[in-house]
Design an enzyme around this catalytic site. Structure first.
Site, PDB file in Angstrom:
ATOM      1  N   PRO A   1       0.837  -1.204   0.000  1.00 26.51           N
ATOM      2  CG  PRO A   1      -0.613  -1.473   1.823  1.00 26.51           C
ATOM      3  CD  PRO A   1       0.610  -2.060   1.177  1.00 26.51           C
TER       4      PRO A   1
ATOM      5  N   GLY B   1       7.033   1.144   3.216  1.00 25.83           N
ATOM      6  CA  GLY B   1       8.232   1.095   2.364  1.00 25.83           C
ATOM      7  C   GLY B   1       7.978   1.033   0.878  1.00 25.83           C
ATOM      8  CB  SER B   2       5.119   1.825  -1.375  1.00 32.47           C
ATOM      9  OG  SER B   2       4.890   3.161  -1.009  1.00 32.47           O
TER      10      SER B   2
ATOM     11  CB  ALA C   1      12.302   2.014   0.635  1.00 32.71           C
ATOM     12  CB  ALA C   2       9.679  -1.517  -2.414  1.00 32.71           C
TER      13      ALA C   2
ATOM     14  CG  ASP D   1      12.011   3.369   5.224  1.00 33.15           C
ATOM     15  OD1 ASP D   1      12.297   3.141   6.419  1.00 33.15           O
ATOM     16  OD2 ASP D   1      11.027   4.045   4.879  1.00 33.15           O
TER      17      ASP D   1
HETATM   18  C1  MEV Z   1       9.950   6.148   7.621  1.00 34.36           C
HETATM   19  O1  MEV Z   1       9.601   4.874   7.119  1.00 34.36           O
HETATM   20  C2  MEV Z   1      10.923   6.010   8.763  1.00 34.36           C
HETATM   21  C3  MEV Z   1      11.404   7.316   9.349  1.00 34.36           C
HETATM   22  O2  MEV Z   1      12.304   6.993  10.420  1.00 34.36           O
HETATM   23  C4  MEV Z   1      12.099   8.179   8.334  1.00 34.36           C
HETATM   24  C5  MEV Z   1      13.427   7.588   7.898  1.00 34.36           C
HETATM   25  O3  MEV Z   1      14.060   6.802   8.641  1.00 34.36           O
HETATM   26  O4  MEV Z   1      13.853   7.944   6.786  1.00 34.36           O
HETATM   27  C6  MEV Z   1      10.248   8.111   9.947  1.00 34.36           C
END
Ligand code: MEV
Length: 327
Positions: free
Chosen positions: A94, A100-101, A103-104, A144
């Site tokens: 989602p 993590g969409s 980052a993926a 991420d």
């Molecule tokens: C976001 O998935 C996680 C955070 O810690 C931001 C980051 O680490 O880049 C809020």
């Protein structure tokens, strides 16, 4: 001994790659400021398929190179000859849900373009994927992108043994270590409230710059360090207790949300512990189900209006698909 994660081998277009999403167990936000974080790769994935084309497009959109900051960054930094490519991306993660969409997408595209430009090793894949995500978001940690590149459970700035690799942003260095998966099922539920990671990260940065910020950050650090040790020794009761403590800290820095709190209340009778996961301010929660209550937990979260999934950590990080298929 450090494990050897396989490199992304060289190939020619067309090429397809996939990367999992991620779930943060302890330490989101604090990791941006150098504190430890523990997270795992999710068994929900994004796949990209890249082939030569007459114009550069993403999912049919010829303007995405200007309008999608992740795509624009990847093209500018990872596709030096600029030859036109058609990229198709499909995802089961989602969007804007803290799972993590982005980052993926960054890691799968970085793996595909890295393969088509001679292949890359894992630390380089992690660093380049972070550069794409950070370039697009403007803020954040490599947590991420690390999780989706490395697979399994990983700790940043914590965990046992020798680092697998380090990631730097010019101001800070994050060390990445492997943590043993205790083998549990987790339940994640999306609140349906989309949020912006960058906005939440900036708001927490301001909160942590107040006089009590260093003391708060020290508490985040202690919870993530104790939580990582509890996961290592597969101590469910301690992990659950620390999830709840971490949620209290996230509430203190202002990134919970009324819908998140409702989901946490709905989960409580069937969960040993739960907290928001990701940037918060909406997004998702992660819960550790009570023994035998996984289905009840899912039902409770669905009844409370969440979108629940039972998830397992995926041992696989970003990788090429062979044979290449358009997905
Ligand atoms: C976001 O998935 C996680 C955070 O810690 C931001 C980051 O680490 O880049 C809020």
């Amino acid at each position: 001994m450090t494990e050897d994660l396989p490199p992304i081998p060289a190939s020619t277009l067309p090429v397809a790659a996939r990367a999992p999403g991620k779930c943060i167990v302890f330490g989101e936000h604090a990791v941006v400021h150098g504190a430890p974080e523990l997270l795992f790769a999710l068994d929900l994935e994004t796949q990209v398929f890249v082939r030569p084309s007459e114009t550069t497009r993403l999912n049919g959109d010829p303007h995405a190179g200007d309008t999608n900051p992740y795509f624009a960054r990847a093209l500018a930094s990872l596709w030096p000859d600029g030859s036109p490519i058609d990229v198709r991306a499909v995802s089961r993660i989602p969007r804007a849900a803290g799972l993590g969409s982005s980052a993926a997408f960054a890691a799968a595209l970085t793996a595909a373009l890295g393969s088509a430009t001679g292949g890359i090793d894992r630390p380089t894949l992690a660093r380049r994927s972070f550069a794409v995500e950070r370039g697009a978001q403007g803020v954040g940690s490599p947590g991420d992108t690390t999780a989706v590149v490395g697979g399994g459970f990983l700790a940043l700035n914590g965990g046992p043994g020798t680092p697998l690799w380090t990631v730097e942003d010019g101001a800070r260095t994050w060390e990445v270590r492997r943590v043993t998966d205790p083998g549990w099922n987790w339940v994640v539920a999306h609140s349906g409230i989309p949020r912006s990671t960058a906005t939440a990260v900036r708001a927490v940065g301001e909160r942590l710059s107040l006089p009590d910020g260093p003391a708060l950050l020290a508490r985040f650090r202690e919870v993530a360090e104790s939580g990582t040790r509890a996961v290592e020794r597969a101590d469910r009761a301690d992990v659950a207790r620390l999830l709840v403590e971490n949620q209290e800290l996230l509430r203190d820095v202002g990134v919970s949300h009324p819908r998140i709190e409702e989901l946490l209340r709905a989960a409580a009778p069937a969960a040993e512990g739960a907290k928001l996961t990701g940037a918060g301010a909406g997004g998702s929660i992660v819960a550790l189900p009570k023994d035998g209550k996984e289905t009840e937990l899912v039902r409770r979260l669905a009844r409370a209006g969440g979108l629940p999934f039972v998830v397992r950590p995926s041992p696989d990080g970003a990788r090429l698909l062979d044979p290449v298929s358009p997905g």
